[in-house]
Design an enzyme around this catalytic site. Sequence first.
Site, PDB file in Angstrom:
ATOM      1  N   GLN A  25       0.817  -1.222   0.000  1.00 23.97           N
ATOM      2  CA  GLN A  25       0.000   0.000   0.000  1.00 23.97           C
ATOM      3  C   GLN A  25       0.847   1.267   0.000  1.00 23.97           C
ATOM      4  OE1 GLN A  25      -2.516  -0.509   3.458  1.00 23.97           O
ATOM      5  NE2 GLN A  25      -3.751  -2.096   2.490  1.00 23.97           N
TER       6      GLN A  25
ATOM      7  N   HIS B 296      -0.838  -0.059   5.737  1.00 24.40           N
ATOM      8  CA  HIS B 296      -1.316   0.862   6.783  1.00 24.40           C
ATOM      9  C   HIS B 296      -0.339   2.010   7.055  1.00 24.40           C
ATOM     10  CE1 HIS B 296      -4.236  -2.386   8.566  1.00 24.40           C
ATOM     11  NE2 HIS B 296      -4.379  -2.186   7.264  1.00 24.40           N
TER      12      HIS B 296
ATOM     13  N   GLU C  55     -14.622   3.606  10.028  1.00 24.59           N
ATOM     14  CA  GLU C  55     -15.161   4.634  10.921  1.00 24.59           C
ATOM     15  C   GLU C  55     -15.003   6.043  10.375  1.00 24.59           C
ATOM     16  OE1 GLU C  55     -13.011   4.321  14.602  1.00 24.59           O
ATOM     17  OE2 GLU C  55     -13.974   2.408  15.149  1.00 24.59           O
TER      18      GLU C  55
ATOM     19  N   TYR D 232      -8.919   6.832  20.308  1.00 22.95           N
ATOM     20  CA  TYR D 232     -10.013   6.334  19.463  1.00 22.95           C
ATOM     21  C   TYR D 232     -10.147   4.817  19.502  1.00 22.95           C
ATOM     22  CZ  TYR D 232     -10.811  11.081  18.695  1.00 22.95           C
ATOM     23  OH  TYR D 232     -11.133  12.380  18.968  1.00 22.95           O
TER      24      TYR D 232
ATOM     25  N   TYR E  44     -10.051  -9.640   9.323  1.00 26.96           N
ATOM     26  CA  TYR E  44     -10.478 -10.054   7.994  1.00 26.96           C
ATOM     27  C   TYR E  44     -10.579 -11.565   7.862  1.00 26.96           C
ATOM     28  CZ  TYR E  44     -10.829  -5.535   5.901  1.00 26.96           C
ATOM     29  OH  TYR E  44     -11.263  -4.269   5.583  1.00 26.96           O
TER      30      TYR E  44
HETATM   31  C1  HEC Z   1      -7.188  -7.502   4.676  1.00 30.14           C
HETATM   32  C2  HEC Z   1      -7.126  -7.511   3.248  1.00 30.14           C
HETATM   33  C3  HEC Z   1      -7.121  -8.872   2.540  1.00 30.14           C
HETATM   34  C4  HEC Z   1      -8.052  -9.878   2.633  1.00 30.14           C
HETATM   35  C5  HEC Z   1      -9.305  -9.897   3.487  1.00 30.14           C
HETATM   36  C6  HEC Z   1      -7.613 -10.924   1.715  1.00 30.14           C
HETATM   37  N1  HEC Z   1      -6.462 -10.541   1.101  1.00 30.14           N
HETATM   38 FE1  HEC Z   1      -5.429 -11.627  -0.288  1.00 30.14          FE
HETATM   39  N2  HEC Z   1      -4.004 -10.184  -0.333  1.00 30.14           N
HETATM   40  C7  HEC Z   1      -4.041  -9.004   0.356  1.00 30.14           C
HETATM   41  C8  HEC Z   1      -2.834  -8.253   0.087  1.00 30.14           C
HETATM   42  C9  HEC Z   1      -2.493  -6.878   0.640  1.00 30.14           C
HETATM   43  C10 HEC Z   1      -2.069  -9.041  -0.787  1.00 30.14           C
HETATM   44  C11 HEC Z   1      -0.704  -8.709  -1.334  1.00 30.14           C
HETATM   45  C12 HEC Z   1      -0.812  -8.291  -2.716  1.00 30.14           C
HETATM   46  C13 HEC Z   1      -0.321  -6.936  -3.038  1.00 30.14           C
HETATM   47  O1  HEC Z   1       0.864  -6.823  -3.333  1.00 30.14           O
HETATM   48  O2  HEC Z   1      -1.145  -6.017  -3.004  1.00 30.14           O
HETATM   49  C14 HEC Z   1      -2.840 -10.245  -1.037  1.00 30.14           C
HETATM   50  C15 HEC Z   1      -2.415 -11.284  -1.878  1.00 30.14           C
HETATM   51  C16 HEC Z   1      -3.170 -12.413  -2.168  1.00 30.14           C
HETATM   52  C17 HEC Z   1      -2.752 -13.457  -3.054  1.00 30.14           C
HETATM   53  C18 HEC Z   1      -1.449 -13.521  -3.813  1.00 30.14           C
HETATM   54  C19 HEC Z   1      -1.640 -12.863  -5.142  1.00 30.14           C
HETATM   55  C20 HEC Z   1      -0.440 -12.985  -6.050  1.00 30.14           C
HETATM   56  O3  HEC Z   1      -0.279 -12.072  -6.885  1.00 30.14           O
HETATM   57  O4  HEC Z   1       0.305 -13.952  -5.958  1.00 30.14           O
HETATM   58  C21 HEC Z   1      -3.775 -14.364  -3.109  1.00 30.14           C
HETATM   59  C22 HEC Z   1      -3.826 -15.641  -3.907  1.00 30.14           C
HETATM   60  C23 HEC Z   1      -4.826 -13.887  -2.243  1.00 30.14           C
HETATM   61  N3  HEC Z   1      -4.406 -12.690  -1.686  1.00 30.14           N
HETATM   62  C24 HEC Z   1      -6.036 -14.525  -2.045  1.00 30.14           C
HETATM   63  C25 HEC Z   1      -6.961 -14.133  -1.077  1.00 30.14           C
HETATM   64  C26 HEC Z   1      -8.143 -14.906  -0.772  1.00 30.14           C
HETATM   65  C27 HEC Z   1      -8.584 -16.172  -1.462  1.00 30.14           C
HETATM   66  C28 HEC Z   1      -8.764 -14.237   0.258  1.00 30.14           C
HETATM   67  C29 HEC Z   1     -10.011 -14.675   1.008  1.00 30.14           C
HETATM   68  C30 HEC Z   1      -9.946 -15.972   1.648  1.00 30.14           C
HETATM   69  C31 HEC Z   1      -7.973 -13.055   0.554  1.00 30.14           C
HETATM   70  N4  HEC Z   1      -6.893 -13.032  -0.278  1.00 30.14           N
HETATM   71  C32 HEC Z   1      -8.297 -12.109   1.515  1.00 30.14           C
HETATM   72  C33 HEC Z   1      -5.033  -8.556   1.196  1.00 30.14           C
HETATM   73  C34 HEC Z   1      -6.137  -9.288   1.577  1.00 30.14           C
END
Ligand code: HEC
Length: 444
Positions: free
Chosen positions: A150, A223, A316, A326, A337
């Site tokens: 981020q 964050h 919020e 807060y 999450y």
């Molecule tokens: C709190 C936020 C959040 C949630 C909820 C979340 N993710 Fe992610 N996920 C991320 C972030 C941040 C990354 C890192 C990717 C990036 O560089 O932005 C990521 C990466 C991934 C990757 C790797 C992607 C890659 O390019 O290799 C996968 C697969 C993935 N998430 C699947 C899921 C799945 C399935 C769920 C639900 C079960 C989930 N994520 C829920 C934030 C989240």
Amino acid sequence: MLYQKHCSGCHGINFQGGNAQSLVDGVWQFGDSTGHISRNIKHGITHLGMPGYEKVLTDAQIRSLVDYLKAAEKNAAPPEHPLPVYLQTLDYEIDVSVFAEGLDTPWDIAFLNKDTALITERSGTLRVYADGHLFSKPVEGTPEVLAEGQGGLLAVAFDPDYLEEGNQWVYLAYSHGLEQQPNGKRSPAMTRIVRGRIDGNLWKDEEVIFEAEREHYLTTRHHYGTRIVFDAEKNLYFSIGDRGTGAHAQDPSKPNGKIHRIQRDGKIPNDNPYRRTKNTVKSIYALGNRNPQGLAFHPETCELWESEHGPLGGDEINLISKGRNYGWPIISYGKNYNGSIITELTHKEGMEQPIWYWNPSTAVCAIDFYSGDLFPKWNNKLLVGSLKYEDVRILSLEGNRVMHEEIILKNAGRVRDVCTGPDGAIYVVLNDPGTILRLTPKKQ
Ligand code: HEC
């Protein structure tokens, strides 16, 4: 649906991305095999903010999610956002026009006057808009940013006295990484604030006006906060997110998870709440904030309002007062999450309640009070942008209470910033596509 329940909050309802990246763009940074993707879901990529689901989902459920994502990727059409040209709201019919486009994840826009604006791109470039068009060349010599997760070049603001003789200060907030670590470790990073001047197309006279102690830099990549605003006394306020460690938000010896106040040259105002307390960060103005990405002063009451990304179900809007707490992560209306409980408490003595919260979370980003001549019925109402639902809402307030919420722009793209321009139009900064929209009342 497992995906909608657990994943859409960050990766978007249609997989298009939100807080996190798209999962259907064919790019698997962390490995594209079923094994890699399953492991990433199971154990998370925690330094980037991707939670681990080991305790919540069974291996079979994770496997079904992977299959589901792979199928969705195959069927995904290239992201397409037919930009709206017209909006109907309760009070106004609105024309929508494109103010600027072709931007690379624009994050913040600041206006000097109705003809001149600066726009940050998260990848690290500062763009100039002047005399009706976006300059193709970014400003040269702006600070190097750590554009991962981020992080990147985030907030931009003009000095309140920019036009005064010789002032011309421009403020930037960005993710600052320490030099490469020995043994290949990830470099620690933290939000940093600088000011400088733009001369021709060159960034110069740079001064660091807020920098955390090195020991407070963290290897996470999420964050960071942040926005920059000024009060009537021209003090500068900015926010830093908790950088992924909730407990730090309660610890006044750490800069993260806080709202800060400094003078424009970086000095600490005399009446800052921790100024005279040992082992504290003197710029702290308020604490207990998770990831505040919106700050705005109310045009009439001059109170500081803030928006903050909560966990699942805990986004919020807060009214920020000096020295107040807060509550994050002691009290919250949200869950983690991955569904695990953060806290049973929503209230606690000595901790402030939000003015408003969203459940489900909208991934609230920027806020601004409307104040202008073009939409007089909206004066002093609060504009709010959502990354997840890709919309702009307007909150009607009575004193400190939210009386009504209306969605005024939908399905345009992820909203990073929304503000009133000096011309009274509403400007909306979108990601995917990197575009800035201008909303004006429909000409009769
Ligand atoms: C709190 C936020 C959040 C949630 C909820 C979340 N993710 Fe992610 N996920 C991320 C972030 C941040 C990354 C890192 C990717 C990036 O560089 O932005 C990521 C990466 C991934 C990757 C790797 C992607 C890659 O390019 O290799 C996968 C697969 C993935 N998430 C699947 C899921 C799945 C399935 C769920 C639900 C079960 C989930 N994520 C829920 C934030 C989240």
